[in-house]
Design an enzyme around this catalytic site. Structure first.
Site, mmCIF file in Angstrom:
data_model
loop_
_atom_site.group_PDB
_atom_site.id
_atom_site.type_symbol
_atom_site.label_atom_id
_atom_site.label_comp_id
_atom_site.label_asym_id
_atom_site.label_seq_id
_atom_site.Cartn_x
_atom_site.Cartn_y
_atom_site.Cartn_z
ATOM 1 N N TYR A 107 -61.049 -12.179 -17.131
ATOM 2 C CA TYR A 107 -60.559 -13.527 -17.406
ATOM 3 C C TYR A 107 -61.255 -14.206 -18.586
ATOM 4 O O TYR A 107 -60.624 -14.524 -19.585
ATOM 5 C CB TYR A 107 -60.684 -14.389 -16.142
ATOM 6 C CG TYR A 107 -59.917 -13.804 -14.986
ATOM 7 C CD1 TYR A 107 -58.529 -13.694 -15.048
ATOM 8 C CD2 TYR A 107 -60.564 -13.307 -13.855
ATOM 9 C CE1 TYR A 107 -57.813 -13.116 -14.014
ATOM 10 C CE2 TYR A 107 -59.850 -12.721 -12.819
ATOM 11 C CZ TYR A 107 -58.468 -12.634 -12.902
ATOM 12 O OH TYR A 107 -57.752 -12.057 -11.891
ATOM 13 N N PRO A 120 -50.486 -17.383 -13.096
ATOM 14 C CA PRO A 120 -49.240 -17.237 -12.345
ATOM 15 C C PRO A 120 -48.604 -18.591 -12.031
ATOM 16 O O PRO A 120 -49.296 -19.604 -11.885
ATOM 17 C CB PRO A 120 -49.676 -16.548 -11.048
ATOM 18 C CG PRO A 120 -51.097 -16.136 -11.279
ATOM 19 C CD PRO A 120 -51.656 -17.097 -12.265
ATOM 20 N N HIS A 343 -56.121 -18.440 -13.407
ATOM 21 C CA HIS A 343 -56.400 -17.330 -12.517
ATOM 22 C C HIS A 343 -57.882 -17.012 -12.310
ATOM 23 O O HIS A 343 -58.236 -16.299 -11.365
ATOM 24 C CB HIS A 343 -55.685 -16.101 -13.087
ATOM 25 C CG HIS A 343 -55.334 -15.080 -12.069
ATOM 26 N ND1 HIS A 343 -56.037 -14.913 -10.899
ATOM 27 C CD2 HIS A 343 -54.347 -14.165 -12.037
ATOM 28 C CE1 HIS A 343 -55.484 -13.927 -10.208
ATOM 29 N NE2 HIS A 343 -54.472 -13.460 -10.880
ATOM 30 N N LYS A 419 -38.311 -7.660 5.565
ATOM 31 C CA LYS A 419 -39.325 -6.827 6.230
ATOM 32 C C LYS A 419 -38.743 -6.119 7.450
ATOM 33 O O LYS A 419 -39.257 -5.097 7.892
ATOM 34 C CB LYS A 419 -40.492 -7.717 6.705
ATOM 35 C CG LYS A 419 -41.313 -8.316 5.603
ATOM 36 C CD LYS A 419 -42.506 -9.073 6.158
ATOM 37 C CE LYS A 419 -42.156 -10.374 6.834
ATOM 38 N NZ LYS A 419 -43.324 -11.252 7.063
ATOM 39 N N SER A 424 -38.510 -1.745 11.411
ATOM 40 C CA SER A 424 -37.768 -1.115 12.513
ATOM 41 C C SER A 424 -37.919 0.411 12.479
ATOM 42 O O SER A 424 -37.677 1.092 13.473
ATOM 43 C CB SER A 424 -36.285 -1.512 12.466
ATOM 44 O OG SER A 424 -35.641 -0.870 11.384
ATOM 45 N N TYR A 425 -38.306 0.950 11.302
ATOM 46 C CA TYR A 425 -38.578 2.401 11.195
ATOM 47 C C TYR A 425 -40.085 2.685 11.200
ATOM 48 O O TYR A 425 -40.518 3.765 10.813
ATOM 49 C CB TYR A 425 -37.950 2.958 9.907
ATOM 50 C CG TYR A 425 -36.438 3.030 9.969
ATOM 51 C CD1 TYR A 425 -35.801 4.148 10.508
ATOM 52 C CD2 TYR A 425 -35.649 1.981 9.502
ATOM 53 C CE1 TYR A 425 -34.413 4.219 10.574
ATOM 54 C CE2 TYR A 425 -34.262 2.036 9.560
ATOM 55 C CZ TYR A 425 -33.652 3.157 10.097
ATOM 56 O OH TYR A 425 -32.286 3.232 10.177
ATOM 57 N N LYS A 426 -40.855 1.667 11.601
ATOM 58 C CA LYS A 426 -42.331 1.782 11.657
ATOM 59 C C LYS A 426 -42.936 2.146 10.290
ATOM 60 O O LYS A 426 -43.883 2.932 10.191
ATOM 61 C CB LYS A 426 -42.767 2.781 12.730
ATOM 62 C CG LYS A 426 -42.381 2.339 14.141
ATOM 63 C CD LYS A 426 -43.006 3.219 15.200
ATOM 64 C CE LYS A 426 -42.829 2.651 16.598
ATOM 65 N NZ LYS A 426 -41.440 2.368 16.969
ATOM 66 N N SER A 428 -44.424 0.561 6.539
ATOM 67 C CA SER A 428 -45.003 -0.651 5.948
ATOM 68 C C SER A 428 -44.017 -1.257 4.946
ATOM 69 O O SER A 428 -43.583 -0.577 4.013
ATOM 70 C CB SER A 428 -46.303 -0.286 5.217
ATOM 71 O OG SER A 428 -46.509 -1.138 4.105
ATOM 72 N N PRO A 429 -43.641 -2.540 5.117
ATOM 73 C CA PRO A 429 -42.700 -3.162 4.171
ATOM 74 C C PRO A 429 -43.212 -3.131 2.728
ATOM 75 O O PRO A 429 -42.461 -2.849 1.797
ATOM 76 C CB PRO A 429 -42.566 -4.603 4.681
ATOM 77 C CG PRO A 429 -42.904 -4.518 6.132
ATOM 78 C CD PRO A 429 -43.945 -3.452 6.244
ATOM 79 N N ASP A 430 -44.508 -3.389 2.538
ATOM 80 C CA ASP A 430 -45.043 -3.387 1.178
ATOM 81 C C ASP A 430 -44.927 -1.992 0.559
ATOM 82 O O ASP A 430 -44.507 -1.849 -0.591
ATOM 83 C CB ASP A 430 -46.506 -3.838 1.171
ATOM 84 C CG ASP A 430 -47.082 -3.822 -0.230
ATOM 85 O OD1 ASP A 430 -46.584 -4.580 -1.081
ATOM 86 O OD2 ASP A 430 -48.000 -3.022 -0.496
ATOM 87 N N SER A 551 -47.448 -7.267 -7.611
ATOM 88 C CA SER A 551 -48.236 -7.902 -6.566
ATOM 89 C C SER A 551 -47.341 -8.420 -5.452
ATOM 90 O O SER A 551 -46.305 -9.044 -5.713
ATOM 91 C CB SER A 551 -49.019 -9.073 -7.161
ATOM 92 O OG SER A 551 -49.899 -9.581 -6.200
ATOM 93 N N GLN A 552 -47.762 -8.141 -4.229
ATOM 94 C CA GLN A 552 -47.105 -8.757 -3.070
ATOM 95 C C GLN A 552 -47.872 -10.029 -2.753
ATOM 96 O O GLN A 552 -49.084 -9.988 -2.553
ATOM 97 C CB GLN A 552 -47.171 -7.822 -1.861
ATOM 98 C CG GLN A 552 -46.676 -8.521 -0.596
ATOM 99 C CD GLN A 552 -46.872 -7.700 0.670
ATOM 100 O OE1 GLN A 552 -45.925 -7.429 1.363
ATOM 101 N NE2 GLN A 552 -48.093 -7.327 0.989
#
Length: 623
Positions: A107, A120, A343, A419, A424-426, A428-430, A551-552
């Site tokens: 930075y 951001p 940031h 998500k 539902s399929y176990k 990780s959404p990320d 980035s999530q």
């Protein structure tokens, strides 16, 4: 360079609790001291993992050359071992071996403008007003909501956050209020007035490029009520109707060296110095923006994203900012609302926790009129503009307008699922979203690229971020096979998603490779020894040229964070996965003919839908 979130953050179950007014002195310090120190990973582990992450992005001939350099680097008694020992000594002595180096390198020494390249923005859901009165009413509630959150910080009653069942470092919350970046000619600094003997009691409000000091506490130390704030904001707006004022704030958007020189020039004047100091000391800034050109409903979020990131150019709201200020809330007369943050002091999650609190607070019952004593007129900050400063302002305006023209921004709401489907399929959404990004990029360019996803190191004292490298051997195998009809792909998809999840877990436990390699490199520089060949190698340059910087930043609020790409031919991708939809903000540069934010948004939508279709071919029990 950009680094925001975490993968898999968990939020306190309820952020908007009634704020406790009883102080718990020492609670924060006790919590911090209980956190472990950031480890230095084993040298051989990092070297092996480094070669593994290079595999999908480096040609085999080059990779063989790098293998030789890595073997040489890690041989017993070699240069790698010596630097590792230096790093371990540093880790033993320092509270966090990385944090000071990272702040400086990522930075404060970075000389590109903070606008687009570092700071951001966050777009909040569109508000239901379209006039000055609605704007001021909302701004008053927003200020009251931030002050409500500040009470938790001041009283040390902020709920501790957890990740994977482990408590997180809360230091960033204590750095975002009453702080500001200060430009220098070669390097910047950050000042924080929150822990002063007499902490600041004012915010700054900017309207039509004119800055005001607004005291937000009564003499008995209670925060001003929403209706008191409304009255004060109304006074500010009525006394700043002229639109022909010099936009001093636009100076903060310039290249850091240019701004550093202009700053030294600006504060030579005593009045200017006092005005600048008042902005720097303020708890935060509120920008009351003029309405932007109208946009269709489907383009609204994209237009709002650029307003939050850069203000739209010198003709619009880019001068209605002080970009060095850590927190600037933006409330447009047309209902656009959000913020931009500098940031250096913090990542996305603490900012989002603050937003979630404030948004809930603003939904509370409307202004209740209360009898009140008259309040003094907020103080207008004056600036004496010399011919030289006027020239600096003109240069900053031109540079800002070039940046505005060059930013290609697309906010895309993926509405088919959120998500819920990966969960539902176990899966990780990320990790699912990151693999979809790999697939989208591969379909567009027929190759994999170095990909950065930030991972939170807040399990450790003063932890910031490390890199999750989303382009893996397993993701490369999957994306290359995806459009080949002869291959069974479900197992490959599952393997790619699980590999990403495993890398994430490794990163948040301080065992990723990127900050470790950086530490070894900086250790060599500090020892004044020659830079090892491993860092002069083409592979290292390619590995750090992030065509995808991602980035999530999950939030309860239906918002999305946005930032610019970190390389000229790259993309910035930020996303907030909600239960049944996903908010994406995708950026690129118009000056690069090969990139297009809209094309990537479409490719990403197709990739997510195709991956879902792939999962649906297989009974859930098998996964």
């Amino acid at each position: 360079l950009l680094s925001f979130s975490n993968a898999g953050m968990t939020k306190p179950s309820c952020l908007v609790k009634p704020v406790s007014l009883t102080r718990i002195p020492g609670r924060y310090l006790t919590h911090q001291e209980g956190l472990p120190k950031l480890p230095v990973p084993p040298l051989n582990q990092t070297c092996d993992r480094y070669l593994a992450v290079l595999e999908p992005i480096i040609e085999s001939e080059e990779l063989n050359q790098t293998r030789t350099l890595v073997e040489e680097f890690q041989r017993p008694g070699g240069v790698g071992e010596r630097l590792q020992q230096g790093l371990e000594r540093r880790a033993h002595k320092a509270e966090n071996w990385l944090s000071d180096w990272w702040l400086q390198m990522a930075y404060l020494d970075y000389r590109m403008p903070v606008v687009i390249h570092s700071s951001p923005g966050v777009v909040l859901p569109r508000l239901e007003f379209s006039d000055r009165q609605g704007q001021i009413r909302y701004a008053a509630k927003l200020i009251a909501g931030v002050l409500d959150f500040k009470t938790m910080i001041d009283n040390e009653t902020l709920p501790v956050e957890y990740l994977g069942g482990r408590p997180l470092c809360m230091s960033q919350y204590y750095r975002v209020l009453s702080s500001c970046r200060i430009p220098g000619i070669k390097s910047d600094s950050v000042v924080n007035y929150a822990s002063n003997k007499t902490p600041p009691r004012h915010i700054t409000v900017v309207h039509n490029f004119q800055f005001y000091v607004l005291d937000v506490y009564n003499s008995d130390c209670t925060p001003l009520t929403v209706d008191q704030l409304y009255v004060q904001l109304e006074k500010i707006c009525n006394s700043s109707l002229q639109t022909n004022k010099e936009p001093v704030g636009i100076l903060t958007s310039n290249h850091r060296n240019s701004w550093g020189k202009a700053y030294a020039n600006l504060i030579r004047d005593k009045t200017n110095k006092e005005s600048v100091r008042a902005i720097q000391k303020s708890i935060f800034t509120v920008c009351l923006d003029a309405p932007m050109p109208r946009a269709s409903d489907d383009m609204y979020r994209t237009r709002a994203a650029v307003q939050m990131l850069h203000g739209g150019g010198s003709r619009w709201n880019s001068g209605n900012r002080w970009f060095d200020k850590t927190l600037q809330f933006i409330v447009g007369e047309d209902g656009a609302c959000g913020l931009i943050y500098e940031h250096a002091p913090a990542e996305g999650p603490p900012i989002v926790a603050l937003i979630d609190h404030v948004v809930e607070y603003t939904k509370k019952s409307d202004i209740v009129r209360t009898p009140m004593a008259p309040l003094p007129m907020p103080q207008k900050l004056c600036f004496n503009i010399s011919p030289e400063l006027k020239k600096d302002i003109e240069e900053a305006k031109q540079n800002m307008n070039i940046m505005v023209q060059d930013l290609d921004m697309k906010v895309h709401v993926f509405s088919y699922f959120g998500k819920n489907i990966p969960k539902s399929y176990k899966l990780s959404p990320d990790a699912f979203i990151q693999v979809a990004l790999q697939l989208a990029y591969y379909r567009m360019y027929q190759h994999c690229c170095a990909t950065y996803e930030s991972a939170s190191l807040r399990m450790f004292r003063l932890g910031r971020t490390d890199t999750i490298r989303s382009a893996s051997v397993d993701s490369a195998t999957f994306v290359r096979a995806m459009d080949d009809q002869s291959i069974q792909k479900v197992a490959l998809l599952e393997k790619a998603v699980k590999a990403h999840r495993a890398y994430t877990d490794m990163a948040i436990r301080g065992q990723a490779i990127d900050r470790h390699l950086l530490g070894l490199k900086l250790q060599a520089i500090e020892d004044l020894s020659a830079l090892p060949d491993i860092f002069m190698d083409t592979s290292y340059a390619v590995a750090n040229h992030y065509n995808l910087s991602t980035s999530q930043v999950p939030a309860k609020t239906d918002c999305v964070m946005c930032f610019g790409p970190v390389v000229p031919d790259g993309y910035g991708v930020c996303y907030n996965p909600m239960e049944e939809h996903i908010n994406f903000a995708i950026s690129a540069f118009n000056s690069c003919a090969d990139t297009s934010a809209t094309r990537l948004a479409h490719a990403l939508e197709d990739a997510l839908l195709d991956m879902k279709a792939l999962l649906e071919q297989t009974p859930k029990a098998k996964l």
